[in-house]
Design a protein around this motif. Structure first.
Motif, short mmCIF file in Angstrom:
data_model
loop_
_atom_site.label_atom_id
_atom_site.label_comp_id
_atom_site.label_asym_id
_atom_site.label_seq_id
_atom_site.Cartn_x
_atom_site.Cartn_y
_atom_site.Cartn_z
N ASP A 237 0.82 -1.21 0.00
CA ASP A 237 0.00 0.00 0.00
C ASP A 237 0.86 1.26 0.00
OD1 ASP A 237 1.01 0.03 2.56
OD2 ASP A 237 -0.93 -0.12 3.58
N ALA A 238 2.11 1.14 -0.41
CA ALA A 238 3.02 2.28 -0.45
C ALA A 238 2.97 2.97 -1.81
CB ALA A 238 4.45 1.83 -0.15
N GLU A 239 3.25 4.25 -1.82
CA GLU A 239 3.30 5.01 -3.05
C GLU A 239 4.70 4.97 -3.65
OE1 GLU A 239 0.87 6.51 -4.71
OE2 GLU A 239 -0.63 5.87 -3.24
N VAL A 240 4.78 4.78 -4.95
CA VAL A 240 6.05 4.87 -5.67
C VAL A 240 5.89 5.96 -6.71
CG1 VAL A 240 7.76 3.68 -7.08
CG2 VAL A 240 6.53 2.42 -5.31
N ASP A 241 6.69 7.01 -6.58
CA ASP A 241 6.60 8.16 -7.47
C ASP A 241 7.40 7.92 -8.74
OD1 ASP A 241 5.08 9.69 -5.59
OD2 ASP A 241 6.94 10.07 -4.49
N LYS A 242 6.94 8.46 -9.83
CA LYS A 242 7.67 8.41 -11.09
C LYS A 242 8.58 9.63 -11.16
CE LYS A 242 6.98 8.43 -16.14
NZ LYS A 242 7.77 7.23 -16.43
N GLY A 243 9.88 9.39 -11.37
CA GLY A 243 10.77 10.54 -11.47
C GLY A 243 12.23 10.18 -11.34
N ASP A 244 13.04 11.21 -11.43
CA ASP A 244 14.49 11.07 -11.27
C ASP A 244 14.82 10.90 -9.78
OD1 ASP A 244 17.40 11.65 -12.30
OD2 ASP A 244 17.09 12.99 -10.57
N ALA A 245 15.65 9.93 -9.46
CA ALA A 245 15.93 9.60 -8.06
C ALA A 245 16.57 10.77 -7.32
CB ALA A 245 16.81 8.36 -7.97
N ALA A 246 17.51 11.47 -7.96
CA ALA A 246 18.21 12.56 -7.28
C ALA A 246 17.27 13.73 -7.01
CB ALA A 246 19.41 13.01 -8.10
N ASP A 247 16.43 14.09 -7.99
CA ASP A 247 15.46 15.17 -7.78
C ASP A 247 14.51 14.81 -6.64
OD1 ASP A 247 16.56 16.60 -9.85
OD2 ASP A 247 15.03 16.01 -11.32
N TRP A 248 14.04 13.59 -6.66
CA TRP A 248 13.10 13.11 -5.63
C TRP A 248 13.77 13.11 -4.27
CZ3 TRP A 248 13.05 8.66 -2.52
CH2 TRP A 248 11.81 8.28 -1.98
N LEU A 249 15.02 12.64 -4.23
CA LEU A 249 15.74 12.57 -2.96
C LEU A 249 15.97 13.96 -2.38
CD1 LEU A 249 17.01 10.50 -1.06
CD2 LEU A 249 19.13 10.69 -2.37
N GLU A 250 16.24 14.92 -3.24
CA GLU A 250 16.44 16.29 -2.75
C GLU A 250 15.18 16.79 -2.04
OE1 GLU A 250 18.29 20.49 -4.37
OE2 GLU A 250 17.30 19.17 -5.81
N ARG A 251 14.02 16.48 -2.59
CA ARG A 251 12.78 16.90 -1.95
C ARG A 251 12.56 16.15 -0.64
NH1 ARG A 251 11.18 16.53 -7.40
NH2 ARG A 251 10.13 14.53 -7.04
N ARG A 252 12.88 14.85 -0.63
CA ARG A 252 12.67 14.04 0.58
C ARG A 252 13.57 14.50 1.73
NH1 ARG A 252 8.60 10.75 1.76
NH2 ARG A 252 9.84 8.99 2.50
N LEU A 253 14.76 14.99 1.39
CA LEU A 253 15.74 15.37 2.41
C LEU A 253 15.63 16.83 2.82
CD1 LEU A 253 18.85 13.43 1.06
CD2 LEU A 253 17.51 12.88 3.10
N ALA A 254 14.74 17.57 2.19
CA ALA A 254 14.63 19.00 2.48
C ALA A 254 14.02 19.25 3.85
CB ALA A 254 13.80 19.69 1.40
N THR A 255 13.29 18.28 4.38
CA THR A 255 12.61 18.44 5.66
C THR A 255 13.23 17.53 6.71
OG1 THR A 255 10.54 18.91 4.50
CG2 THR A 255 10.38 18.31 6.83
N ASP A 256 13.64 18.10 7.83
CA ASP A 256 14.11 17.28 8.95
C ASP A 256 12.91 16.60 9.60
OD1 ASP A 256 16.77 17.97 8.59
OD2 ASP A 256 16.59 19.77 9.83
N ARG A 257 13.16 15.45 10.22
CA ARG A 257 12.07 14.64 10.76
C ARG A 257 12.38 14.31 12.22
NH1 ARG A 257 9.35 12.65 6.16
NH2 ARG A 257 10.48 13.05 4.22
N PRO A 258 12.13 15.25 13.13
CA PRO A 258 12.43 15.00 14.55
C PRO A 258 11.68 13.78 15.08
CG PRO A 258 11.97 17.33 14.17
CD PRO A 258 11.60 16.60 12.91
N GLY A 259 12.40 12.96 15.83
CA GLY A 259 11.78 11.79 16.43
C GLY A 259 11.56 10.63 15.49
N GLN A 260 12.20 10.68 14.30
CA GLN A 260 12.07 9.59 13.34
C GLN A 260 13.45 9.26 12.75
OE1 GLN A 260 9.20 11.59 10.75
NE2 GLN A 260 7.63 10.10 11.36
N LEU A 261 13.66 8.01 12.43
CA LEU A 261 14.87 7.57 11.73
C LEU A 261 14.55 7.48 10.25
CD1 LEU A 261 17.34 4.77 12.75
CD2 LEU A 261 16.57 4.99 10.40
#
Length: 344
Positions: A237-261
């Motif tokens: 039930d997970a989402e898989v986005d279509k796109g370039d991995a580096a562009d996607w990773l940049e967006r994923r890493l833009a937000t810090d996630r306190p209390g999560q690994l």
């Protein structure tokens, strides 16, 4: 590399990965390939490496033939699938007839690269996650690069038999049983708050045509892989986005996630990223790692080919940029050689 050389190389790989039928099919195709056909000319004029390390034309051909069997388009071919015997004249003739009769279908099929979603690779993800959870008892955020259909985003819902140890939930969707060497990490409490992946061409397994592409690249004489894949699809039930991995990773890493690994991982995918994408991805992860704290830990797990036996399992963990070798695993997860140290 010629197509015939690529077919023979793939035959050796299939034999090493426990598929005598695929070894036989690849060998027969190498010996009987119809050069003087539209399909033959397509392959002869293919740009770039046609072998297993490039465009993988042998697997595209085999996947197309298997798709004909699975869809009922080629009943005569289905009658000889799979066979673990030597390629007799009837088998050879039936395969050649399928290549000719369904040439248009196969030419269209081969325009897209092979896609697999080998569930047994979670035999590396599960113990690594338990190792991380023992050090950081926090909920996980999962980011998978080259996630295909997203089946390995569900690894926390699978169980693993690691020697005499069982890791995973009591109501696991499936149980992986690789040949295990080494001590397994102690079972830790795993909780996933968020899971998401990226792929250039993600498979939506709710779409029958895309589900067919996944099923067609499972080798016909390995029913265990089929059963595990179906079990994983049932809980995906997970989402898989279509796109370039580096562009996607940049967006994923833009937000810090306190209390999560935050666990970033890839299984036999990084090697297919262009060098510039690899360099950019590494820089993005390292920059995020430099910002990591005990409240916002970041882990980067790779299962990739390094030229040795099977794939190497590597882990980087921040804060501190710990670099660890966790061992090795068969490309299809049939065995694991686990030698991970206890995390300091």
């Amino acid at each position: 590399m010629t197509l015939r050389a690529a077919l023979l190389q793939q035959a050796r790989s299939c034999a090493a990965l426990g598929s005598p039928f695929m070894e036989m099919l690849m060998t027969a195709l190498a010996e009987d390939w119809p050069d003087d056909s539209a399909l033959g000319r397509l392959c002869a004029g293919w740009k770039g490496d046609v072998g297993p390390g490039g465009a993988s034309l042998p697997l595209r051909i085999a996947g197309g033939l298997h798709a004909l069997v699975l869809t009922g388009r080629a009943p005569d071919l289905a009658a000889v699938y799979p066979s673990a015997t030597a390629p007799d004249p009837i088998f050879r003739a039936t395969v050649l007839e399928a290549l000719a009769t369904h040439e248009a279908f196969l030419i269209d099929w081969m325009q897209r690269a092979p896609q697999t979603n080998e569930v047994r690779r979670s035999a590396a993800l599960i113990p690594a996650a338990h190792l991380l959870a023992a050090r950081h008892p926090l909920p996980f955020v999962l980011s998978e690069l080259g996630a295909s259909g997203g089946l390995n985003l569900m690894f926390d819902r699978f169980a693993l038999t690691a020697g005499t140890t069982r890791l995973g939930p009591p109501d696991a969707a499936l149980t992986l049983t690789p040949q295990w060497q080494g001590a397994a990490p102690a079972q830790s409490a795993l909780r996933v708050d968020e899971r998401r992946g990226v792929d250039l061409n993600p498979l939506d397994l709710r779409d029958p045509a895309q589900a067919l592409r996944l099923a067609a690249y499972l080798w016909p004489d390995q029913p265990e892989r089929v059963a595990l894949t179906r079990a994983a699809i049932a809980v995906q039930d997970a989402e898989v986005d279509k796109g370039d991995a580096a562009d996607w990773l940049e967006r994923r890493l833009a937000t810090d996630r306190p209390g999560q690994l935050h666990l970033i991982y890839h299984t036999v995918a990084w090697q297919y990223f262009p060098p510039l994408a690899q360099a950019r991805g590494t820089a993005l992860i390292e920059a995020a790692g430099a910002r990591a704290t005990a409240e916002t830990p970041l882990a980067w797990l790779g299962m990739e080919n390094d030229g040795g036996e099977g794939a190497a399992l590597s882990l980087r963990l921040w804060p501190g940029d710990l670099r660890l070798s966790l061992g090795r695993i068969d490309f299809h997860g049939r065995w694991v050689k686990w030698n991970a140290p206890n995390l300091p």
